[in-house]
Design an enzyme around this catalytic site. Structure first.
Site, PDB file in Angstrom:
ATOM      1  N   HIS A 176      46.599  44.692  29.725  1.00  0.00           N
ATOM      2  CA  HIS A 176      47.164  44.086  30.931  1.00  0.00           C
ATOM      3  C   HIS A 176      47.420  42.594  30.701  1.00  0.00           C
ATOM      4  O   HIS A 176      48.482  42.071  31.028  1.00  0.00           O
ATOM      5  CB  HIS A 176      46.192  44.323  32.092  1.00  0.00           C
ATOM      6  CG  HIS A 176      46.538  43.632  33.365  1.00  0.00           C
ATOM      7  ND1 HIS A 176      47.060  44.296  34.449  1.00  0.00           N
ATOM      8  CD2 HIS A 176      46.426  42.332  33.741  1.00  0.00           C
ATOM      9  CE1 HIS A 176      47.261  43.436  35.423  1.00  0.00           C
ATOM     10  NE2 HIS A 176      46.878  42.232  35.026  1.00  0.00           N
ATOM     11  N   GLU A 177      46.436  41.923  30.112  1.00  0.00           N
ATOM     12  CA  GLU A 177      46.606  40.482  29.876  1.00  0.00           C
ATOM     13  C   GLU A 177      47.702  40.229  28.846  1.00  0.00           C
ATOM     14  O   GLU A 177      48.459  39.261  28.965  1.00  0.00           O
ATOM     15  CB  GLU A 177      45.286  39.862  29.407  1.00  0.00           C
ATOM     16  CG  GLU A 177      44.150  39.973  30.415  1.00  0.00           C
ATOM     17  CD  GLU A 177      44.528  39.453  31.795  1.00  0.00           C
ATOM     18  OE1 GLU A 177      45.374  38.542  31.885  1.00  0.00           O
ATOM     19  OE2 GLU A 177      44.004  39.984  32.787  1.00  0.00           O
ATOM     20  N   HIS A 180      51.001  40.112  30.481  1.00  0.00           N
ATOM     21  CA  HIS A 180      51.309  38.818  31.108  1.00  0.00           C
ATOM     22  C   HIS A 180      51.862  37.850  30.062  1.00  0.00           C
ATOM     23  O   HIS A 180      52.794  37.100  30.327  1.00  0.00           O
ATOM     24  CB  HIS A 180      50.049  38.220  31.740  1.00  0.00           C
ATOM     25  CG  HIS A 180      49.695  38.840  33.061  1.00  0.00           C
ATOM     26  ND1 HIS A 180      50.621  39.099  34.032  1.00  0.00           N
ATOM     27  CD2 HIS A 180      48.506  39.239  33.573  1.00  0.00           C
ATOM     28  CE1 HIS A 180      50.032  39.634  35.085  1.00  0.00           C
ATOM     29  NE2 HIS A 180      48.740  39.748  34.824  1.00  0.00           N
TER      30      HIS A 180
END
Lengths: 625, 203
Positions: A176-177, A180
């Site tokens: 998920h990071e 980003h």
């Protein structure tokens, strides 16, 4: 399900594009509205003065207002953006209390796992390996990405996430990071924050203009209708209104965009890992425990995190979508019930295996190895007997308490208390082993009631029975010890309760040797450290908690914090040897050690059944100091 | 200079312009093909790095297990043999993903190795002392991670191979690909479906 992430990604990208278009439109709207209002006011003033009505299109005025607005907003935005970029991702991570993990030699197994997971995701996402930080003091489950572009990116992870998520779940969070980073969300966020700041700056400039117009002395021209100060004040008022309204909606939009990007990041994480269950599991764990980050700087960086750092925000200003919605997008079949939080830490990694059998009690069998190594060990080097009255927990069934005090039944009680609680098959083996040593009807009769006892009541009862049994003839005592060893031998693996029970029995039933040397504290420090380590590892759920519990006890003995023994040293044989060594210490020293043990067991504010068992065994071994 | 000559000149000029444009376009397509092939090769090199790392880890694991698992000689030998044939297949492929036969062989060898390792890990469950061994825990984590990295690198490689192959088959790149003999990049599949998953290593 797994193949739909491309659609999700498209959807989220479309939504984001629409929102940014809206924001640009808003900016143009501000300039336009200010101009129209100003032109209208000017016209009104001119009319009152009886002068010629100015045309609605007033090029110099338009350029003045539009240019001025843009200059203020964009100038302030650039200033703020530069300020936010300063220090880069690493600066943010350090401000958040992060400690960098260098790829060379991470300190413990958990950190190595984290580093590996990040490397895996770097390969999966095709992004260069970012710098990695761990936030030691944070026990909530969270992580963040910061930095202006992939080259400057950092990922920060809380200790809680590292210790309480499974490998797959951690992978989902890290993926998920990475999304980003890959999608440039950090940069977008900094730009949006800059823009909101620019709009606020417009309001500030407006207020200055307003005050200049308001408080300035009115000009001597009393009809004052064309007073430039009035125009100034009105223009200022317009700026203030536009600025605040713009900033408010800007913030709303920033939050809305951020929520969209979170969905996008979730979808991309599934693309990288091809495993929606990992990420969904991590989100469920957050639901079951918390994503709270307590650091002082965490709140203002909330938008960077994996989950909301605190839950008290208004929904429309929240930078993350509701947890339930994120989970449902990943796992549409979710029933809305959060699972049990995972136990934390390496010390209980074994527990997850046991939970498959529906048993929650920690099993420390991996310390002991084969049971054969345990049997007889304490018998060969018996500890001095210093009887203390056995403690029987209040609330015990009176029949059992009476049986423990009855010399004819005490042996049967001991045997029943050694029966395995989980596995009927193992119990059957134990009973067979017991039957080989002699009649066992009495033990079987009390067994059903004993098996229903709460775990923390077992040790007190066992000790009481052992004290009763110790009064019998030496032949009977030896026979009881042999029976106990036969039953322990039939176990598949010994846990700390079994070890404690064996230790208490051996101590109570063996004759006391006179090997007391009255050793000083300094002489027995190494065995004391081992005993404390076992206690800390038995009660501590995470590496940090183990260290803290050990520290509590170690402080009382003047031991350094790093004297904590590694898990592979904490075996039954070593523990037996350590207790035998400690038993040779002078009474004062033994009392001191028991106090340190109590402090270690109570470090986390509660004593588990296993800790209680161990403390009891230590106390009996050290002669009830 | 008659009007006829002018028309011919204009026509020739237009033809020349067209030829230049087509040439430039062909150059672009050719460069695209080359860079996509290189990207696939590069992605494959990533797998190669991780495969090598995996082959390097295995002897350490076998060595650590040996001390505890005296009765599992067959399982350990199977792992060593599978590693040897996978290492051999990797050398054969020689970092060239357009070598289809070699890729298939490597996929097969990898499948066999994963299966053998999976069995070893399953057997090791029976040895609590081995599982508690600090060194073994570390090696297991490294192996799990390396296997994940192989899988992710394979995923990235297959994606880039797919986009290269697709581009190569579209018109007009298909003409140039045929003229300059651009081979298809072979997908890297680990054959046996039962062995497709990394061994579930759980402590």
């Amino acid at each position: 399900m797994t193949t739909r992430f491309f659609e999700r990604q498209d959807e989220a990208k479309r939504n984001t594009g629409r929102l940014i278009a809206l924001l640009v439109l808003g900016m143009a709207g501000i300039a336009g509205t200010t101009y129209v209002a100003a032109a209208f006011l000017l016209g009104l003033l001119a009319q009152k003065r009886g002068a010629e009505v100015a045309p609605i299109w007033n090029a110099p005025l338009f350029f003045l207002i539009a240019g001025g607005t843009m200059l203020v907003v964009l100038g302030a935005s650039f200033f703020r953006t530069a300020q936010l970029r300063e220090g880069g991702g690493a600066g943010v991570a350090l401000a958040m209390g992060g400690r960098e993990l260098a790829p060379g030699r991470p300190a413990d197994a958990e950190e190595r796992k984290l580093l590996n997971v990040v490397e895996e995701m770097a390969i999966a996402s095709g992004v260069a390996m970012p710098r990695l930080f761990i936030m030691e003091g944070e026990s909530g489950i969270n992580a963040f990405a910061a930095g202006w572009d992939p080259a400057d990116a950092v990922i920060g992870v809380t200790r809680g996430a590292v210790e309480s998520l499974t490998r797959d779940e951690l992978q989902g969070v890290i993926a998920h990071e990475f999304s980003h980073i890959l999608n440039g969300d950090m940069r977008r966020n900094i730009r949006l924050m800059g823009l909101v700041f620019g709009l606020l700056a417009l309001a500030v400039v407006g207020r200055i203009l307003l005050e200049m117009g308001w408080y300035a002395r009115p000009s001597r021209d009393r009809d004052g209708k064309g007073d430039p100060r009035a125009i100034l004040a009105l223009l200022g008022l317009l700026f203030v209104v536009m600025g605040y309204v713009g900033a408010f909606f800007g913030q709303l939009m920033q939050a809305a965009i951020s929520r969209q990007r979170e969905f996008l990041a979730d979808a991309s994480a599934v693309q990288f890992t091809r495993n929606p269950d990992g990420l969904a599991g991590a989100l469920k764990q957050i639901g079951a425990s918390s994503a709270e980050v307590t650091g002082a700087r965490a709140k203002e960086a909330n938008h960077m995190f994996f989950g909301e750092v605190s839950s008290s925000l208004f929904g429309f200003l929240a930078s993350h979508p509701p947890l339930e919605e994120r989970i449902l997008r990943l796992d549409p079949s979710w029933d809305g019930v959060y699972p049990q939080p995972h136990p934390m830490g390496a010390g209980v990694r074994m527990e997850s295996r046991l939970q498959d059998d529906g048993v929650g009690e920690p099993d420390f069998g991996h310390w002991g190895g084969p049971v054969a190594g345990l049997a007889g060990n304490a018998l060969l080097r018996p500890s001095p007997v210093m009887p203390t009255p056995g403690r029987i927990a209040p609330g015990l069934p009176p029949a059992l308490a009476a049986a423990a005090a009855d010399r004819t039944l005490a042996g049967a009680m001991v045997c029943a208390l050694l029966l395995d609680r989980r596995d009927a098959g193992v119990r059957q083996n134990q009973i067979s082993a017991l039957a080989e040593t002699g009649p066992c009807d009495a033990a079987l009769r009390v067994a059903s009631e004993v098996l229903r006892l709460p775990e923390e009541a077992r040790m007190g009862l066992l000790d009481a029975a052992a004290i009763t049994a110790a009064k019998s003839s030496s032949g009977d005592r030896d026979r009881l010890l042999a029976q106990a060893d036969a039953m322990i031998g039939a176990l598949e693996r010994a846990d700390l309760y079994v070890w404690s029970a064996r230790r208490v029995l051996a101590t109570r039933l063996s004759a006391a040797p006179s090997g007391m040397r009255h050793a000083s504290l300094r002489e027995v420090l190494p065995p004391a450290a081992l005993v404390l380590s076992v206690l800390a590892r038995a009660g501590g759920r995470s590496g940090r908690m183990i260290q803290a519990a050990f520290g509590e006890g170690a402080a009382q003995l003047g031991l350094p914090e790093d004297a904590l023994s590694p898990p592979e040293k904490c075996r039954f044989a070593e523990l037996d040897a350590a207790l035998d060594a400690l038993a040779c210490a002078s009474p004062d020293v033994r009392r001191q050690i028991m106090q340190a043990c109590a402090a270690a067991a109570l470090a986390d504010g509660r004593t588990t059944a296993v800790e209680g068992d161990l403390l009891h065994a230590f106390e009996v071994s050290l002669g009830g100091a | 200079m008659g009007p006829a000559l002018l028309i011919v000149l204009v026509f020739l000029g237009a033809l020349l312009l067209l030829a230049i444009l087509i040439g430039l376009y062909a150059m672009g397509v050719y460069n695209g093909l080359v860079s996509m092939r290189e990207r696939a090769r590069n992605a494959f090199a990533q797998i190669d790095v991780q495969l090598t790392r995996r082959y390097d880890l295995i002897p350490n694991i076998v060595e650590t297990c040996k001390g505890y698992m005296a009765h599992e000689k067959g399982t350990l030998e199977a792992v060593i043999a599978a590693r040897a044939s996978a290492t051999q297949a990797r050398v054969t492929v020689n970092a060239d993903p357009t070598n289809a036969a070699g890729m298939a062989q490597l996929g097969q060898a990898e499948g066999a190795l994963t299966g053998a390792l999976g069995r070893l890990m399953m057997v090791s469950e029976k040895y609590p002392e081995l599982k508690a061994n600090q060194n073994m825990m570390q090696l297991t984590e490294e192996l799990t991670s390396t296997e994940n990295k192989v899988a992710f690198a394979r995923q990235a490689y297959n994606d880039s191979a797919a986009s290269y192959n697709t581009y190569k088959k579209t018109f007009p790149p298909v003409i140039l690909a045929g003229m300059f003999n651009f081979q298809d990049a072979a997908y890297f599949e680990v054959d046996d479906p039962a062995k497709k998953q990394a061994p579930k290593v759980q402590f």
